[in-house]
Each structure stands twice: as C-alpha cells, then as structure tokens.
Design a protein around this motif. Structure first.
Motif, PDB file in Angstrom:
ATOM      1  N   GLY A   1      44.038 -10.504 -17.463  1.00 52.94           N
ATOM      2  CA  GLY A   1      43.641  -9.698 -16.317  1.00 52.94           C
ATOM      3  C   GLY A   1      43.343 -10.470 -15.041  1.00 52.94           C
ATOM      4  O   GLY A   1      42.683  -9.957 -14.144  1.00 52.94           O
ATOM      5  N   LYS A   2      43.863 -11.697 -14.943  1.00 51.44           N
ATOM      6  CA  LYS A   2      43.620 -12.489 -13.730  1.00 51.44           C
ATOM      7  C   LYS A   2      44.766 -13.460 -13.505  1.00 51.44           C
ATOM      8  O   LYS A   2      45.543 -13.747 -14.410  1.00 51.44           O
ATOM      9  CB  LYS A   2      42.303 -13.261 -13.850  1.00 51.44           C
ATOM     10  CG  LYS A   2      42.332 -14.334 -14.921  1.00 51.44           C
ATOM     11  CD  LYS A   2      40.996 -15.048 -15.046  1.00 51.44           C
ATOM     12  CE  LYS A   2      41.087 -16.108 -16.141  1.00 51.44           C
ATOM     13  NZ  LYS A   2      39.813 -16.778 -16.363  1.00 51.44           N
ATOM     14  N   ILE A   3      44.841 -13.959 -12.282  1.00 47.35           N
ATOM     15  CA  ILE A   3      45.718 -15.077 -11.975  1.00 47.35           C
ATOM     16  C   ILE A   3      44.894 -16.115 -11.235  1.00 47.35           C
ATOM     17  O   ILE A   3      43.906 -15.781 -10.562  1.00 47.35           O
ATOM     18  CB  ILE A   3      46.969 -14.683 -11.159  1.00 47.35           C
ATOM     19  CG1 ILE A   3      46.587 -14.059  -9.833  1.00 47.35           C
ATOM     20  CG2 ILE A   3      47.879 -13.785 -11.937  1.00 47.35           C
ATOM     21  CD1 ILE A   3      47.773 -13.913  -8.899  1.00 47.35           C
ATOM     22  N   GLU A   4      45.282 -17.359 -11.376  1.00 51.27           N
ATOM     23  CA  GLU A   4      44.583 -18.453 -10.702  1.00 51.27           C
ATOM     24  C   GLU A   4      45.570 -19.227  -9.849  1.00 51.27           C
ATOM     25  O   GLU A   4      46.632 -19.625 -10.324  1.00 51.27           O
ATOM     26  CB  GLU A   4      43.929 -19.381 -11.725  1.00 51.27           C
ATOM     27  CG  GLU A   4      42.833 -18.704 -12.512  1.00 51.27           C
ATOM     28  CD  GLU A   4      42.216 -19.597 -13.566  1.00 51.27           C
ATOM     29  OE1 GLU A   4      41.048 -19.350 -13.917  1.00 51.27           O
ATOM     30  OE2 GLU A   4      42.887 -20.536 -14.047  1.00 51.27           O
ATOM     31  N   ILE A   5      45.190 -19.415  -8.597  1.00 55.73           N
ATOM     32  CA  ILE A   5      46.005 -20.178  -7.661  1.00 55.73           C
ATOM     33  C   ILE A   5      45.152 -21.336  -7.182  1.00 55.73           C
ATOM     34  O   ILE A   5      44.062 -21.128  -6.640  1.00 55.73           O
ATOM     35  CB  ILE A   5      46.452 -19.310  -6.473  1.00 55.73           C
ATOM     36  CG1 ILE A   5      47.293 -18.137  -6.997  1.00 55.73           C
ATOM     37  CG2 ILE A   5      47.219 -20.142  -5.453  1.00 55.73           C
ATOM     38  CD1 ILE A   5      47.572 -17.086  -5.973  1.00 55.73           C
ATOM     39  N   THR A   6      45.623 -22.558  -7.409  1.00 54.56           N
ATOM     40  CA  THR A   6      44.850 -23.745  -7.046  1.00 54.56           C
ATOM     41  C   THR A   6      45.461 -24.390  -5.815  1.00 54.56           C
ATOM     42  O   THR A   6      46.615 -24.818  -5.825  1.00 54.56           O
ATOM     43  CB  THR A   6      44.798 -24.752  -8.209  1.00 54.56           C
ATOM     44  OG1 THR A   6      44.245 -24.093  -9.355  1.00 54.56           O
ATOM     45  CG2 THR A   6      43.939 -25.945  -7.843  1.00 54.56           C
ATOM     46  N   LEU A   7      44.668 -24.443  -4.761  1.00 50.99           N
ATOM     47  CA  LEU A   7      45.068 -25.049  -3.492  1.00 50.99           C
ATOM     48  C   LEU A   7      44.736 -26.541  -3.550  1.00 50.99           C
ATOM     49  O   LEU A   7      43.614 -26.920  -3.853  1.00 50.99           O
ATOM     50  CB  LEU A   7      44.298 -24.379  -2.354  1.00 50.99           C
ATOM     51  CG  LEU A   7      44.586 -24.834  -0.941  1.00 50.99           C
ATOM     52  CD1 LEU A   7      46.008 -24.488  -0.548  1.00 50.99           C
ATOM     53  CD2 LEU A   7      43.603 -24.168   0.015  1.00 50.99           C
ATOM     54  N   ASP A   8      45.719 -27.386  -3.270  1.00 49.13           N
ATOM     55  CA  ASP A   8      45.546 -28.834  -3.251  1.00 49.13           C
ATOM     56  C   ASP A   8      45.601 -29.296  -1.803  1.00 49.13           C
ATOM     57  O   ASP A   8      46.647 -29.226  -1.162  1.00 49.13           O
ATOM     58  CB  ASP A   8      46.650 -29.506  -4.068  1.00 49.13           C
ATOM     59  CG  ASP A   8      46.550 -31.024  -4.096  1.00 49.13           C
ATOM     60  OD1 ASP A   8      45.672 -31.592  -3.406  1.00 49.13           O
ATOM     61  OD2 ASP A   8      47.363 -31.635  -4.811  1.00 49.13           O
ATOM     62  N   CYS A   9      44.460 -29.769  -1.281  1.00 50.41           N
ATOM     63  CA  CYS A   9      44.395 -30.208   0.118  1.00 50.41           C
ATOM     64  C   CYS A   9      44.837 -31.662   0.291  1.00 50.41           C
ATOM     65  O   CYS A   9      44.767 -32.201   1.391  1.00 50.41           O
ATOM     66  CB  CYS A   9      42.973 -30.016   0.652  1.00 50.41           C
ATOM     67  SG  CYS A   9      42.474 -28.285   0.699  1.00 50.41           S
ATOM     68  N   THR A  10      45.272 -32.318  -0.758  1.00 49.47           N
ATOM     69  CA  THR A  10      45.763 -33.701  -0.836  1.00 49.47           C
ATOM     70  C   THR A  10      44.683 -34.758  -0.617  1.00 49.47           C
ATOM     71  O   THR A  10      44.833 -35.886  -1.065  1.00 49.47           O
ATOM     72  CB  THR A  10      46.973 -33.989   0.093  1.00 49.47           C
ATOM     73  OG1 THR A  10      46.590 -33.861   1.447  1.00 49.47           O
ATOM     74  CG2 THR A  10      48.135 -33.059  -0.217  1.00 49.47           C
TER      75      THR A  10
ATOM     76  N   ARG B   1      38.861 -31.638  -2.907  1.00 54.49           N
ATOM     77  CA  ARG B   1      40.322 -31.691  -2.765  1.00 54.49           C
ATOM     78  C   ARG B   1      40.969 -30.388  -3.226  1.00 54.49           C
ATOM     79  O   ARG B   1      41.928 -29.917  -2.627  1.00 54.49           O
ATOM     80  CB  ARG B   1      40.884 -32.857  -3.578  1.00 54.49           C
ATOM     81  CG  ARG B   1      42.391 -32.891  -3.534  1.00 54.49           C
ATOM     82  CD  ARG B   1      42.996 -34.079  -4.211  1.00 54.49           C
ATOM     83  NE  ARG B   1      44.448 -33.914  -4.279  1.00 54.49           N
ATOM     84  CZ  ARG B   1      45.270 -34.814  -4.743  1.00 54.49           C
ATOM     85  NH1 ARG B   1      44.805 -35.980  -5.168  1.00 54.49           N
ATOM     86  NH2 ARG B   1      46.564 -34.585  -4.786  1.00 54.49           N
ATOM     87  N   TYR B   2      40.445 -29.792  -4.304  1.00 51.89           N
ATOM     88  CA  TYR B   2      41.056 -28.604  -4.905  1.00 51.89           C
ATOM     89  C   TYR B   2      40.140 -27.390  -4.753  1.00 51.89           C
ATOM     90  O   TYR B   2      38.937 -27.482  -4.968  1.00 51.89           O
ATOM     91  CB  TYR B   2      41.315 -28.830  -6.395  1.00 51.89           C
ATOM     92  CG  TYR B   2      42.219 -29.993  -6.679  1.00 51.89           C
ATOM     93  CD1 TYR B   2      43.600 -29.855  -6.630  1.00 51.89           C
ATOM     94  CD2 TYR B   2      41.686 -31.245  -6.991  1.00 51.89           C
ATOM     95  CE1 TYR B   2      44.427 -30.939  -6.887  1.00 51.89           C
ATOM     96  CE2 TYR B   2      42.511 -32.325  -7.251  1.00 51.89           C
ATOM     97  CZ  TYR B   2      43.878 -32.168  -7.197  1.00 51.89           C
ATOM     98  OH  TYR B   2      44.698 -33.237  -7.445  1.00 51.89           O
ATOM     99  N   PHE B   3      40.750 -26.261  -4.420  1.00 49.42           N
ATOM    100  CA  PHE B   3      40.031 -24.995  -4.348  1.00 49.42           C
ATOM    101  C   PHE B   3      40.835 -23.968  -5.149  1.00 49.42           C
ATOM    102  O   PHE B   3      42.017 -23.746  -4.882  1.00 49.42           O
ATOM    103  CB  PHE B   3      39.876 -24.533  -2.896  1.00 49.42           C
ATOM    104  CG  PHE B   3      39.020 -25.469  -2.084  1.00 49.42           C
ATOM    105  CD1 PHE B   3      37.639 -25.370  -2.118  1.00 49.42           C
ATOM    106  CD2 PHE B   3      39.596 -26.471  -1.317  1.00 49.42           C
ATOM    107  CE1 PHE B   3      36.841 -26.239  -1.384  1.00 49.42           C
ATOM    108  CE2 PHE B   3      38.814 -27.349  -0.581  1.00 49.42           C
ATOM    109  CZ  PHE B   3      37.434 -27.229  -0.613  1.00 49.42           C
ATOM    110  N   LYS B   4      40.176 -23.378  -6.144  1.00 49.59           N
ATOM    111  CA  LYS B   4      40.859 -22.422  -7.026  1.00 49.59           C
ATOM    112  C   LYS B   4      40.454 -20.997  -6.667  1.00 49.59           C
ATOM    113  O   LYS B   4      39.274 -20.666  -6.629  1.00 49.59           O
ATOM    114  CB  LYS B   4      40.515 -22.688  -8.488  1.00 49.59           C
ATOM    115  CG  LYS B   4      41.259 -21.768  -9.461  1.00 49.59           C
ATOM    116  CD  LYS B   4      40.778 -21.920 -10.883  1.00 49.59           C
ATOM    117  CE  LYS B   4      41.085 -23.290 -11.414  1.00 49.59           C
ATOM    118  NZ  LYS B   4      40.675 -23.442 -12.835  1.00 49.59           N
TER     119      LYS B   4
END
Length: 183
Positions: free
Chosen positions: A76-85, A161-164
């Motif tokens: 019931g969910k999806i996860e998207i992880t943003l990598d700011c490098t 660095r990472y935001f999910k």
C-alpha cells in the motif's frame, strides 16, 4: 519542434544534480474487455528516472503522459529516494499529484519524509503533511482532474544526502508529477 524539445530536455538533464530511485513501473494498460488492467505495461506513465525532479510541473490532463504512475502495491505504499549527491540542507518537502476519482486515481492517503546519509538507515521527520488542492484551470482544463500539493515542513533544517518520500495509496493508482526538497 519535436527535435528542439528533445535537445532542450537533454540540456536540462545535464544540469540536474538531484537524482532519485523509485519502484519499477507497474502501471498496466486498461483492458476494456475484462474491465481490469492488462498484462502490458503502459509506457506512457512509466517513470524515466528524471521527470519527478526536472522542475517541470504539468497540467493535470490525464492524457499528457508527464506523470509517473503506479498501481497499488501489496504493502500500500511506494518509496522514492532523492539523492542530492552531497549533504544538502533541506527543510521543506513537496510532492505534486494528479487525481481523478472516476478512474481510481486518487490523491495519496498520506506522505512521510525521512532522511539518511548512508541510504540505509533513515530517520523520519516528525511533521504532519499539509495537503492543498490546486485548482484545475486554464485553456486545457478538462474539469475532471485535480492537482494536489503535499508538503512536509521540518521544524529545523536537516543536512543529509538522501531524502525518502513514502507515499501511501488511497485508491488503486498514484500519479506523481514532481517531488521537491528545498530550504
């Protein structure tokens, strides 16, 4: 004109510093005969690894093909992880969604944001999500779709660095236009 658009998109993509990972596409074409999803992926809404952070927000018309879309997952969910490098100071996290209750494309039930420096251990930001409907107006408005902006505002600036982004389904589908992590 199409070649020019493609060249401009290539140029834009070279300057995108933030990248993200998302679940593999699972958005299938609709089979009118069975009134259910077919076994053929609908490439129009398959995520390309760029469109959610390209800075381009779209109109909500469902036939535009600018959304990354997922059918409801088992958990019931999806996860998207943003990598700011690199470490990036951020305190405001936004996501933009399309909704249309006729087709089961609903704004998410909830969105949570967490952060990490190693992409393994994440700490949840303990802030409520603010949900805001964005009016469907303009010359290509179809008055059927709606746009939603979800915002999680951290009480303090977080350097990571990472935001999910963890996004919870409310209907059978989620259509995402853009995600942002800003300060």
């Amino acid at each position: 004109p199409r070649a020019l658009v493609e060249k401009l998109n290539e140029l834009i993509n070279k300057f995108i510093v933030e990248k993200y990972t998302a679940p593999a596409p699972n958005y299938y074409k609709w089979d009118s005969a069975t009134q259910a999803p077919s076994s053929e992926l609908n490439a129009t809404y398959s995520d390309d690894g760029i469109r959610l952070v390209d800075g381009k927000q779209s109109h909500v018309n469902g036939s535009t093909g600018v959304y990354s879309a997922w059918q409801k997952t088992e958990d019931g969910k999806i996860e998207i992880t943003l990598d700011c490098t690199n470490l990036a100071p951020r305190d405001t996290f936004k996501a933009y969604f399309a909704a249309n209750s006729i087709w089961g494309v609903k704004a998410p039930a909830n969105m949570e944001v967490s952060y990490s420096n190693d992409n393994k251990t994440f700490t949840k930001i303990n802030s409520e999500v603010t949900k805001r409907a964005i009016p469907d107006v303009g010359e290509i408005s179809d008055n059927v779709w709606s746009r939603w902006e979800y915002i999680v505002k951290s009480p303090e600036v977080i350097s990571a660095r990472y935001f999910k982004f963890t996004i919870y389904f409310d209907g059978g589908f989620i259509w995402i236009d853009e995600i942002e992590a800003t300060n």
